[in-house]
Each structure stands twice: as C-alpha cells, then as structure tokens.
Design a protein around this motif. Sequence first.
Motif, PDB file in Angstrom:
ATOM      1  N   LEU B 239       0.782  -1.226   0.000  1.00  0.00           N
ATOM      2  CA  LEU B 239       0.000   0.000   0.000  1.00  0.00           C
ATOM      3  C   LEU B 239       0.814   1.277   0.000  1.00  0.00           C
ATOM      4  O   LEU B 239       0.311   2.323  -0.382  1.00  0.00           O
ATOM      5  CB  LEU B 239      -0.930   0.017   1.227  1.00  0.00           C
ATOM      6  CG  LEU B 239      -2.025  -1.031   1.196  1.00  0.00           C
ATOM      7  CD1 LEU B 239      -2.755  -1.043   2.522  1.00  0.00           C
ATOM      8  CD2 LEU B 239      -3.008  -0.742   0.099  1.00  0.00           C
ATOM      9  N   ALA B 240       2.054   1.234   0.471  1.00  0.00           N
ATOM     10  CA  ALA B 240       2.793   2.492   0.580  1.00  0.00           C
ATOM     11  C   ALA B 240       4.268   2.261   0.336  1.00  0.00           C
ATOM     12  O   ALA B 240       4.800   1.198   0.668  1.00  0.00           O
ATOM     13  CB  ALA B 240       2.604   3.075   1.981  1.00  0.00           C
ATOM     14  N   LEU B 241       4.903   3.260  -0.268  1.00  0.00           N
ATOM     15  CA  LEU B 241       6.346   3.208  -0.507  1.00  0.00           C
ATOM     16  C   LEU B 241       6.948   4.529  -0.083  1.00  0.00           C
ATOM     17  O   LEU B 241       6.292   5.571  -0.180  1.00  0.00           O
ATOM     18  CB  LEU B 241       6.644   3.056  -2.008  1.00  0.00           C
ATOM     19  CG  LEU B 241       6.453   1.730  -2.693  1.00  0.00           C
ATOM     20  CD1 LEU B 241       6.803   1.873  -4.161  1.00  0.00           C
ATOM     21  CD2 LEU B 241       7.345   0.676  -2.085  1.00  0.00           C
ATOM     22  N   SER B 242       8.192   4.466   0.381  1.00  0.00           N
ATOM     23  CA  SER B 242       8.857   5.725   0.705  1.00  0.00           C
ATOM     24  C   SER B 242      10.348   5.530   0.542  1.00  0.00           C
ATOM     25  O   SER B 242      10.880   4.495   0.949  1.00  0.00           O
ATOM     26  CB  SER B 242       8.515   6.126   2.143  1.00  0.00           C
ATOM     27  OG  SER B 242       9.420   7.079   2.600  1.00  0.00           O
ATOM     28  N   VAL B 243      11.000   6.512  -0.046  1.00  0.00           N
ATOM     29  CA  VAL B 243      12.435   6.386  -0.263  1.00  0.00           C
ATOM     30  C   VAL B 243      13.138   7.413   0.616  1.00  0.00           C
ATOM     31  O   VAL B 243      12.585   8.468   0.928  1.00  0.00           O
ATOM     32  CB  VAL B 243      12.757   6.576  -1.764  1.00  0.00           C
ATOM     33  CG1 VAL B 243      12.676   8.026  -2.165  1.00  0.00           C
ATOM     34  CG2 VAL B 243      14.085   5.973  -2.125  1.00  0.00           C
ATOM     35  N   SER B 244      14.348   7.100   1.043  1.00  0.00           N
ATOM     36  CA  SER B 244      15.061   8.003   1.949  1.00  0.00           C
ATOM     37  C   SER B 244      15.624   9.184   1.177  1.00  0.00           C
ATOM     38  O   SER B 244      15.619   9.206  -0.046  1.00  0.00           O
ATOM     39  CB  SER B 244      16.182   7.256   2.638  1.00  0.00           C
ATOM     40  OG  SER B 244      17.136   6.865   1.673  1.00  0.00           O
ATOM     41  N   GLN B 245      16.151  10.160   1.899  1.00  0.00           N
ATOM     42  CA  GLN B 245      16.673  11.374   1.284  1.00  0.00           C
ATOM     43  C   GLN B 245      17.791  11.097   0.289  1.00  0.00           C
ATOM     44  O   GLN B 245      17.809  11.644  -0.805  1.00  0.00           O
ATOM     45  CB  GLN B 245      17.249  12.301   2.364  1.00  0.00           C
ATOM     46  CG  GLN B 245      16.235  13.203   2.992  1.00  0.00           C
ATOM     47  CD  GLN B 245      15.954  14.411   2.139  1.00  0.00           C
ATOM     48  OE1 GLN B 245      15.202  14.331   1.186  1.00  0.00           O
ATOM     49  NE2 GLN B 245      16.554  15.509   2.458  1.00  0.00           N
ATOM     50  N   ASP B 246      18.725  10.240   0.654  1.00  0.00           N
ATOM     51  CA  ASP B 246      19.849   9.975  -0.246  1.00  0.00           C
ATOM     52  C   ASP B 246      19.625   8.734  -1.099  1.00  0.00           C
ATOM     53  O   ASP B 246      20.562   8.168  -1.644  1.00  0.00           O
ATOM     54  CB  ASP B 246      21.163   9.882   0.537  1.00  0.00           C
ATOM     55  CG  ASP B 246      20.967   9.262   1.892  1.00  0.00           C
ATOM     56  OD1 ASP B 246      21.964   8.994   2.574  1.00  0.00           O
ATOM     57  OD2 ASP B 246      19.806   9.064   2.287  1.00  0.00           O
ATOM     58  N   GLU B 247      18.378   8.322  -1.219  1.00  0.00           N
ATOM     59  CA  GLU B 247      17.962   7.326  -2.206  1.00  0.00           C
ATOM     60  C   GLU B 247      18.711   6.007  -2.113  1.00  0.00           C
ATOM     61  O   GLU B 247      18.925   5.347  -3.125  1.00  0.00           O
ATOM     62  CB  GLU B 247      18.108   7.905  -3.624  1.00  0.00           C
ATOM     63  CG  GLU B 247      17.141   9.047  -3.827  1.00  0.00           C
ATOM     64  CD  GLU B 247      17.043   9.473  -5.267  1.00  0.00           C
ATOM     65  OE1 GLU B 247      17.843   8.993  -6.088  1.00  0.00           O
ATOM     66  OE2 GLU B 247      16.169  10.285  -5.562  1.00  0.00           O
ATOM     67  N   ASP B 248      19.128   5.597  -0.927  1.00  0.00           N
ATOM     68  CA  ASP B 248      19.760   4.286  -0.857  1.00  0.00           C
ATOM     69  C   ASP B 248      18.925   3.310  -0.057  1.00  0.00           C
ATOM     70  O   ASP B 248      19.318   2.173   0.138  1.00  0.00           O
ATOM     71  CB  ASP B 248      21.157   4.397  -0.241  1.00  0.00           C
ATOM     72  CG  ASP B 248      21.096   4.944   1.163  1.00  0.00           C
ATOM     73  OD1 ASP B 248      22.143   4.985   1.824  1.00  0.00           O
ATOM     74  OD2 ASP B 248      20.003   5.339   1.604  1.00  0.00           O
ATOM     75  N   SER B 249      17.765   3.738   0.400  1.00  0.00           N
ATOM     76  CA  SER B 249      16.931   2.845   1.195  1.00  0.00           C
ATOM     77  C   SER B 249      15.468   3.111   0.873  1.00  0.00           C
ATOM     78  O   SER B 249      15.046   4.247   0.733  1.00  0.00           O
ATOM     79  CB  SER B 249      17.216   3.089   2.674  1.00  0.00           C
ATOM     80  OG  SER B 249      16.198   2.540   3.456  1.00  0.00           O
ATOM     81  N   LEU B 250      14.718   2.038   0.738  1.00  0.00           N
ATOM     82  CA  LEU B 250      13.304   2.145   0.387  1.00  0.00           C
ATOM     83  C   LEU B 250      12.522   1.308   1.383  1.00  0.00           C
ATOM     84  O   LEU B 250      12.959   0.226   1.747  1.00  0.00           O
ATOM     85  CB  LEU B 250      13.099   1.576  -1.017  1.00  0.00           C
ATOM     86  CG  LEU B 250      11.673   1.427  -1.527  1.00  0.00           C
ATOM     87  CD1 LEU B 250      11.246   2.691  -2.190  1.00  0.00           C
ATOM     88  CD2 LEU B 250      11.572   0.290  -2.510  1.00  0.00           C
ATOM     89  N   VAL B 251      11.375   1.836   1.839  1.00  0.00           N
ATOM     90  CA  VAL B 251      10.528   1.018   2.709  1.00  0.00           C
ATOM     91  C   VAL B 251       9.171   0.854   2.049  1.00  0.00           C
ATOM     92  O   VAL B 251       8.659   1.787   1.433  1.00  0.00           O
ATOM     93  CB  VAL B 251      10.321   1.625   4.111  1.00  0.00           C
ATOM     94  CG1 VAL B 251      11.320   1.102   5.066  1.00  0.00           C
ATOM     95  CG2 VAL B 251      10.347   3.108   4.086  1.00  0.00           C
TER      96      VAL B 251
END
Lengths: 196, 685
Positions: B239-251
């Motif tokens: 249902l949801a995705l989010s990427v970190s500021q420096d784009e090396d981690s995704l939840v």
Amino acid sequence: MTELTHAQYESSDDELPEEVAFDDSKTAALKSVKDALESAKREKNLLKEKRRKRQLLFQEQKKRKCLPEDLLEEFDALPQKRPKTSDSNKDEDTEDVIKSKTVSKSLQDSYSVVRLKDGSAAKTMQQSAMDFIQSRLYGPGTKRTTNAARLSLQKKRGLNQGAAVEFANKEWGADHKVKAEKSNKRFIQKQKLVPS
Amino acid sequence: MGEFKIHRVRFFDYMPTGIRALAFHPINERMAVARMDGSVEIFHCSDNFFQEKIIPGREQCGIEALSWVGERLFSAGLNGEITEYDLTNQKAKYTVDAYGGPVWAITGNQQGTHLAVGCEDGTVKLFEVNEDKIQFERNLDRQKGRIFSLSWHPSGSKIAAGMMDMIQVFNVETGHSIHRILVDRGVGTSRSKECVVWSVVYLSDGTIISGDSVGMVKMWDDHTGTLIKSHNITKCDVLALSVSQDEDSLVAGTSEGCVVQFQFISVVLDKDDKEWVRTRTFKNHTHDVRAVAEITTAVVSGGMDTQLVVRPLLDKIEVWSSASALRKIHFPHRNLVSCARKAGLMLFQYPSHLELWRLGESEGIDIPGMSLSIKSKPEKRLHLKVKGEEHIRCSAVSPCGEWIAYSTASRLRLYKLNFDNNNVSITKISKLPKVLSSANQLCFSSDSSHLFSSSTMALVHVVSLSQSGCKFVGTLKPKSGSHQAIHLLAASEDGKWFASANSDHEVNVYNLQTRKVHCTVPIYSSAVSAMGIHPTTNCLFMVHADQQMFEYSIEQKQYTDWSRLVHRKGLHRIWWERDTPVTNVMFNPQNTSQVILHDMYMLCIIDQSLPLPGEKTQFYNQLTLKSLPEEQRKSHSHAFKVCKTFKEILCVDLMSDQSLVVVERPLTDITTQLPAPIKQKKFAT
C-alpha cells in the motif's frame, strides 16, 4: 410361402391371418392423423389461453401501477390547452419547448426528481471512490479475518498461552453464546428431549 | 505519604482513527500525520516525537494524501479539494477545488514551485504555488482510468503516475506521456482482478519503483520502459512506498502489517554494481500499513491500527540509548478528559459530541490495596452533540460543574447547566462576545467565575461568567512576537496568576489583576507537555516532552531551589527512558510538598521533601519499602513514588474529596472496533 407355413406352425390356432379390409385400415390411418391434428390444435388453444390470461394479468398490474383514471384525464386535459395557445404563436421553438414540457409530465421509470441540495455530484463521486477502496481492500477476493480470531491466534502462539478471546472475555463471545443457546433450544425441541 | 481512593474509570470509549498519510519535512524535522477522519497532527521528530499541533478534522472528509511544499502543508482528499493548512493557528487556511473529481494523490516538486495532483478523471493537474495561494496552471494529457499515485523526478522534468494496470511517465513540459509501462496482474484467480499501482517512487537515476495490489515491488527503467527487477513481498497489497533522502533505502508497507526495507547495496563486497536488495522486515503492526516514511535514523509507519510506530534503524544510530528503542504512539499528547473537581463530574471529549458523567460512590472499609464495592454506579448525565460537520477541538468543564464550553474550528459554544435533584437542564449562552469565535484551548478559573480562551495571534481572552451570561473582560497579550498557537493553559487557585505555553516553547505568566505579562520563563529546547500552578506556593511546575522538570516561582521570578537541585543532581536514568510524555500535573492540597503526575503507563507522586534518587538507587522501590520495617523505610525512600498498577491511562485527576480518578482505555478494547485484518496462516493452527 415358406414364411406363411412357418407362421402357421408357430401360432397355436389354425387360423388364417386376419383379413383386414382396406377400408378399415384407411379409416384407422385417417383417424390417427385426425387425432394428431386435434391434439396439436388443443395444445395451441391451451397456449393461447395461457397467453391471454398472462396478458390480462399484466394489464391489471399496469392499471394498479398507474394513477387513477380521473387524474390521468386531468393531465391529458392540460397539455391540450397548451397546444391551443400555441396556435396563436406560430413559432416552432415554443412548440418544441411545449412538447418537451408535455414529455416531462410523464417521466419514464428510470428517471426521478432530486433536489440539487440533496445529492451533489461531488458527494456521489466521493462515495463511489470510497466504495472502490473498500471493495479492493475489504471486498471479495481479499482474505480477511476478524479481530477476535487474530487475537485468539496470538494467544495460542504467544508467550503466555491462553484460551481464545471469545472464552476468556465475556464481551467478545456474547453473540456466539446467544447463537449457541438458540441452537441448543432448537435441538432440544426437535429431539423432544424434554418431555412437554 | 498519602492515601487516595481511586476511581478506576473505563467507560470513556475513546476511539482513535487510522492513519492514512505521512509526510516528513527533513529540514524542520517535523512529521505530518493525516488520519482517516481528516485530522492532521504534527509531530516533532527530534523532540521525543511530541505531538506539537493537532488540526481537527471533519465528517466525510476522505483525506488521501499530504505533501510539504517548502514550509507549507497541503492535503488532498476524495471530496475533490486541495487544502492548505495554517500551521501557526492550527487550522485549515483555505481549500481549492481541483475540478477533477476525487483527488487520489498530491505531490510537490523538489524545487517547491509546483504541486501535481492526480484525479479520478485521469488527469494530472499542475498547480503553481504562489505566495499566498495555489493557482491552477494546466493539465497533463488525460488518461483513461484513475490516477492512484504520483511521483516527481527530482529534476522536476518528469512525473510517474500509477494507475490501474499501468504506470504512465509524463514529460512535464509538453504534457505528453513518454512511456506506458504495463504492470502484470497476478497469477491464478487474481488474473481477473485488475492490478492497482498503489504507490510509485521516481529516483534521480531514472528508476521507477512501484508497489501494487498483487504484492510486488517492481523496479522499472524509465529510459526503455522495461522491468529491471521484481520482488514479491506479500500475498496481499503493497500500500505504501517511501524512499530516503539519499535514495539508498526504500521502505514498503503492506496490508498484512509488515514493513519491508530494501537497500541499494552491492551484492558482492567491494564490487561496484549495486542493486536493490530486500534487507529487513518489521512486523510491528496488526492491521494494514497505509503510510510509511523514512526519516534520517528511523522508519515511521502508520496504518489502520491507529498507532504511529517509530522503528529506529540501528545502523544509522551511533549511540545506542533509550532513543534507539521501538516506539509506539497510541494516545494523543493532550487531555481529552476534563474534571469538575468540586462536583465530581467528568467531561469526555469525543470528535463530534461531549459526554458528562457523574462518578459513582463506593462503600466499605478503606484498606489499602483493596477494591471497594460500588454503592451507586457512575451515570451519564449529559450527551451533547455538535451541530455541523466539524470536530471538537477543545472542551472544558468548570470546577463547580455548572459551565461547559467547547470549541470547533469555526465557533465556540458555552452552556450553563442546572442540576435540580436528578434532572439536568442545559441552556446555551447565545450572546457571546465577538472575540470568542474559536479557541485553541479553553480553561476555567478555579472559582468558576472566568473563562480563558486562547485564540489566534497567541492572545488569551478573559470572559467573566455569571448568572446573567458572560461578559468580555480583557485580553492577555504576550510581549514577544511569536504568534504560535497556545496549547496549554493553567490558572492559579487564588485567581491572581495565569500561565500559557505555546508551540514555540514559550511560557508566559500573566498577572490577572493588571492583565499584563508578569514574567516569561526561559525557553527550554523541548516543548511543555504538562504544567500546573501550586495552590499555596504559586510555583509553576512544568514537565517537558523530553521528561525534564522545572519548577519556577512566579512571585520571585526565578527557578526554585528544588528545581536547581534536580538539575544539579540530574534525574534518574529510568525517568529519562520513559517514552510517553506526562500529560497532567496536580497538587495534593493536604500535603503541600507533593506533586502528582501521570503518563500513559504510570502514576507518580513526587515528594519534594524527600531526597532525590541517586544513580544507583532502585527507582521503583515501592515494593521493597513495604517489606522493610518502619524505621528503615524513611532512610531508604526517595522522592519519586511510582505506581504501575494502571495501564493505558488517558487521564488522572484529583477530585476535591481527596479521591483520584484514573481514566483507562485498554488497547484491546480499541482493537475490537478496528476494521478486519488480513488472515495469516500460522503453523499448527
């Protein structure tokens, strides 16, 4: 010839084969044809009767649905007045307008009159969007269970194992209990366990 | 020490609403949380996740997404409107209709100039963000089907839109679609159901990551429009995705309640070819996770089980302290219960109605630790419904029990109650002074003669109450220029002093006779979560969100000696490690050195005459003290007496007849009313 003698040997009576006159067989054949025709006619009539009865039934239902006769006459009278006045204006536009007015007096079944205040388009669109989400997440095809079942599962597999929540907590199992009592009563009545 | 009769109340059916969207502001370190009933809460991530601001919602709101553009917060919902919020005054500033039907997604570009909105009719609308308002600019090419999710490329030149069964990549300048990426439906029976792409994320290197209803997280290349890698993380929806500021981690958040983390790392050590690899799985939720956000050191997730879960990422934290533990935020950091101390009544604040209850009476001999039988049951005296669609923002009942006031976002209502025998009659005060239009916080004076209401521009209006009605008396204005809304008010017993605390951590003390600022408490780095004025010594006792305590003497305009002693010696480690803030401070009239506080899991009495606990002393020492003989007890006891009998406490208040009321809301009672969770098959069940 040999066949005839064969038949003679087989039959117990020494009789000649029956003489069937041509006329008799003719009448018999004609009779059977007549019978067939008659039965077909009867069937047709039966179907006709059925259809007639059905038609009558529908007409009656339609009558019941319609407004009483006098109101209908009133409505018919009004539009007639309007075309009379239109004779004085020979404008085609007004005639069309009046025609549309007459049409609007008797709405078709699928149309209904609604106030703008009551159901705005935005609300219905919002409702349909919410229904869409509801059906995708909770509708058919999704494997959902109840909160009670999930908590009971946790209790069964958790650190402090215990009975299912419906048994441990009185509020959870209230409707289950009611159902169980009802079915018990029914069973007892059915089996006539309690002498009455 | 003190013996109290405790009324244990569980009939406050407080029901929180599920979390629908999260938006993190990296510079301010604020997390905006949107709930299903339309309310928006702002949490301060570095101040112990204190709930700084609450903007109440309304009925039939259908909020779907939140987005920060610079310092401004925007939200969009299924009612087709885009709302901008006034965070200083904690309310909605204005709404703009998108004219595209229900709005499913809203996102701002990194440059902060434009806002893209995905609508039901298949259009992506671009709005220009001006200084005071937003203005419609243009539509991108209209598509067939609704747009569920949007994501801007960090350069602002392309937008990826997740729709039904496909992802469209648009060129923002021309408005035309560059790629039409088809997303596979599931296998087997789910082949007939369309695949909904619930969320998309556009990375700066051109990778588009999508989460869909089949349970797959897919990585696409936007140059060729093809699939790079696909990960199946669950049987139900992502249902949801989010990427970190420096784009090396995704939840990614799923319907099952799992939050899965992917990291952009190289599979083989010391080699340069990096790819997205599934690393961690967090199972901290019981129901659907509808929003996730990755902040610098933690993963924050929220969903239909109404809790906000903060899971620190241990590889990003240098020091392992209590801050690196899992944190769940259940209850609001404000009081929803107000007590009429002299009348034995309690007012419960629900979103669209108020309930007034009278406490029951007990009988029997008082033996410490025993529960007494009830002579008369608690009964509901009043059920007051709010007209209109807005939710109640704050409410209060006067200590004598004769006045009730509540405020929504647009109006304030005051009622007078009359109790004759067993009947309650209520009259609405219709002629209210014009200044009382809406209040952020309400407070009655201790003799029920005045009502204090805090409104815009950090002003506190004072209104006098009498038999004939209410009259405007004056306004208390702060000296400094901060206009942030006030969230805490406290009036002294003798009616001379009044204190207010606002979201900018400023605490002002006013002299009620002159109606001018008497003094300002030095600003501390953490927000005030509870405060109260001592009835006899007139000292302002404040507890902050990071569990620090201060006692400020109003008459002498300086911190008291006890407060300085606390800071010199320092508070006990266990006190610092508590993760829920203190929400109410009371004083014991029979023993002037006792202060009663509570948070969600404990009730504590601080005796200022006893010595403070040292580093090595046992903090929870009530049981050990009981086992010691009388003479030794005095030498071993310290100032903090903590009672952990009560859990999931919403409010504790002291009535005038020396009885404490503890309002509990067991979390299992909340789970009974939540929507259905996904069925999980466990071995041997």
